[in-house]
Every structure is written in C-alpha cells, then in structure tokens.
Design a protein around this motif. Structure first.
Motif, mmCIF file in Angstrom:
data_model
loop_
_atom_site.group_PDB
_atom_site.id
_atom_site.type_symbol
_atom_site.label_atom_id
_atom_site.label_comp_id
_atom_site.label_asym_id
_atom_site.label_seq_id
_atom_site.Cartn_x
_atom_site.Cartn_y
_atom_site.Cartn_z
ATOM 1 N N VAL A 1 3.836 -25.011 -61.969
ATOM 2 C CA VAL A 1 3.040 -24.168 -62.862
ATOM 3 C C VAL A 1 2.166 -25.042 -63.753
ATOM 4 N N ASP A 2 2.728 -26.144 -64.266
ATOM 5 C CA ASP A 2 1.944 -27.052 -65.098
ATOM 6 C C ASP A 2 0.788 -27.652 -64.307
ATOM 7 N N GLN A 3 1.032 -28.023 -63.058
ATOM 8 C CA GLN A 3 -0.038 -28.576 -62.223
ATOM 9 C C GLN A 3 -1.115 -27.532 -61.974
ATOM 10 N N ALA A 4 -0.701 -26.289 -61.786
ATOM 11 C CA ALA A 4 -1.691 -25.226 -61.575
ATOM 12 C C ALA A 4 -2.545 -25.054 -62.821
ATOM 13 N N ARG A 5 -1.915 -25.126 -63.984
ATOM 14 C CA ARG A 5 -2.687 -25.019 -65.226
ATOM 15 C C ARG A 5 -3.642 -26.194 -65.360
ATOM 16 N N THR A 6 -3.168 -27.385 -65.032
ATOM 17 C CA THR A 6 -4.013 -28.574 -65.117
ATOM 18 C C THR A 6 -5.203 -28.426 -64.184
ATOM 19 N N GLY A 7 -4.983 -27.903 -62.995
ATOM 20 C CA GLY A 7 -6.077 -27.682 -62.053
ATOM 21 C C GLY A 7 -7.085 -26.681 -62.584
ATOM 22 N N GLU A 8 -6.578 -25.641 -63.218
ATOM 23 C CA GLU A 8 -7.464 -24.624 -63.796
ATOM 24 C C GLU A 8 -8.301 -25.221 -64.927
ATOM 25 N N VAL A 9 -7.677 -26.027 -65.779
ATOM 26 C CA VAL A 9 -8.402 -26.678 -66.880
ATOM 27 C C VAL A 9 -9.438 -27.637 -66.321
ATOM 28 N N LYS B 1 14.299 -24.761 -61.157
ATOM 29 C CA LYS B 1 13.548 -24.286 -62.321
ATOM 30 C C LYS B 1 12.598 -25.378 -62.810
ATOM 31 N N ILE B 2 13.087 -26.616 -62.873
ATOM 32 C CA ILE B 2 12.258 -27.742 -63.315
ATOM 33 C C ILE B 2 11.102 -27.957 -62.342
ATOM 34 N N GLU B 3 11.400 -27.882 -61.050
ATOM 35 C CA GLU B 3 10.363 -28.072 -60.040
ATOM 36 C C GLU B 3 9.304 -26.965 -60.123
ATOM 37 N N LEU B 4 9.733 -25.745 -60.320
ATOM 38 C CA LEU B 4 8.794 -24.628 -60.447
ATOM 39 C C LEU B 4 7.936 -24.783 -61.707
ATOM 40 N N ALA B 5 8.551 -25.208 -62.805
ATOM 41 C CA ALA B 5 7.790 -25.430 -64.039
ATOM 42 C C ALA B 5 6.743 -26.520 -63.824
#
Length: 131
Positions: A94-102, A87-91
């Motif tokens: 997801v955070d990295q994907a958001r950072t990439g999008e930003v 769960k921590i790894e998946l989160a």
C-alpha cells in the motif's frame, strides 16, 4: 391284565411326553462360546490400559488434554505470526502504491511546469527577437 397293560402303555406314553429335552448339544456350544470369551478376556486383561487404576486413566487424559492444548496454542501463535507478516507485507504494498501515485503527480506537475516554461520562453523569445 388288559387293564394293567393299557395302564402301562399309557404310563409309557406319559413318560415319553414328559421327558426333558436333550440339552447336551446346547451345553456343548455354550462351553465353546464361553471358552472363546475366556480367551478374549485373557487377551484384554493383558493390555496395560485395562490394568490401570482410574487415577492413572485420569492422569493420562489430563496429559493428553494438556498436550492437545499446547499444540493448539502453538498452531494459533504460528498463524498469528504469519498473519502479522502478511499484514506488514500488505502495508508495504500500500505504501508503494501511494509512493507511485505521488510520483505520478510530481511527473504531471513537472510536465505542466515544463510546458508552461517552454511556452513562456517561446513568448519571450518571440517578443525579444521578433522586434
């Protein structure tokens, strides 16, 4: 005399007809089977499980149940820890994907701003030097 002879012959036939069967062979086979069963019972009687009292059986069953429960709880806790780690790894992903999008939005915004700055500078340069 003839009558007596006939009676004796008839008596002999009756004796032969009423003679009990020979159980000697059957009894010998039964004796062998019983001896074999006695050996098996003796072997089974030497096993410690059969010599235990019902209370001892109950204790062993309780210990085995408790051990099985401990093993199941341990396996469940291990699965829970692995699930939490995933769960921590998946989160994190997801955070990295958001950072990439930003970051992509910032790059687009900077590109647009640079383009506008270039167009503005070009227009100003044409107006100043074009005179």
């Amino acid at each position: 005399m003839t009558v007596t002879r006939k009676d004796v012959a008839a008596l002999h036939d009756q004796i032969e007809a009423n003679r009990p069967p020979d159980y000697g062979v059957d009894l010998a086979q039964m004796k062998q089977v019983i001896a074999h069963l006695a050996k098996q019972v003796e072997v089974l009687g030497g096993r410690p499980v059969l010599s235990m009292m019902p209370e001892e059986h109950g204790q062993r069953i309780a210990y085995a149940g408790a051990d099985a429960t401990r093993n199941a709880v341990s396996a469940l806790e291990q699965a829970k820890r692995e699930f939490e780690q995933q769960k921590i790894e998946l989160a994190h992903w997801v955070d990295q994907a958001r950072t990439g999008e930003v970051q992509n939005r910032w790059l687009l915004a900077c590109g647009v701003m640079g383009f506008l700055a270039g167009v503005t500078a070009g227009v100003i340069g044409v107006l100043e030097f074009g005179r």
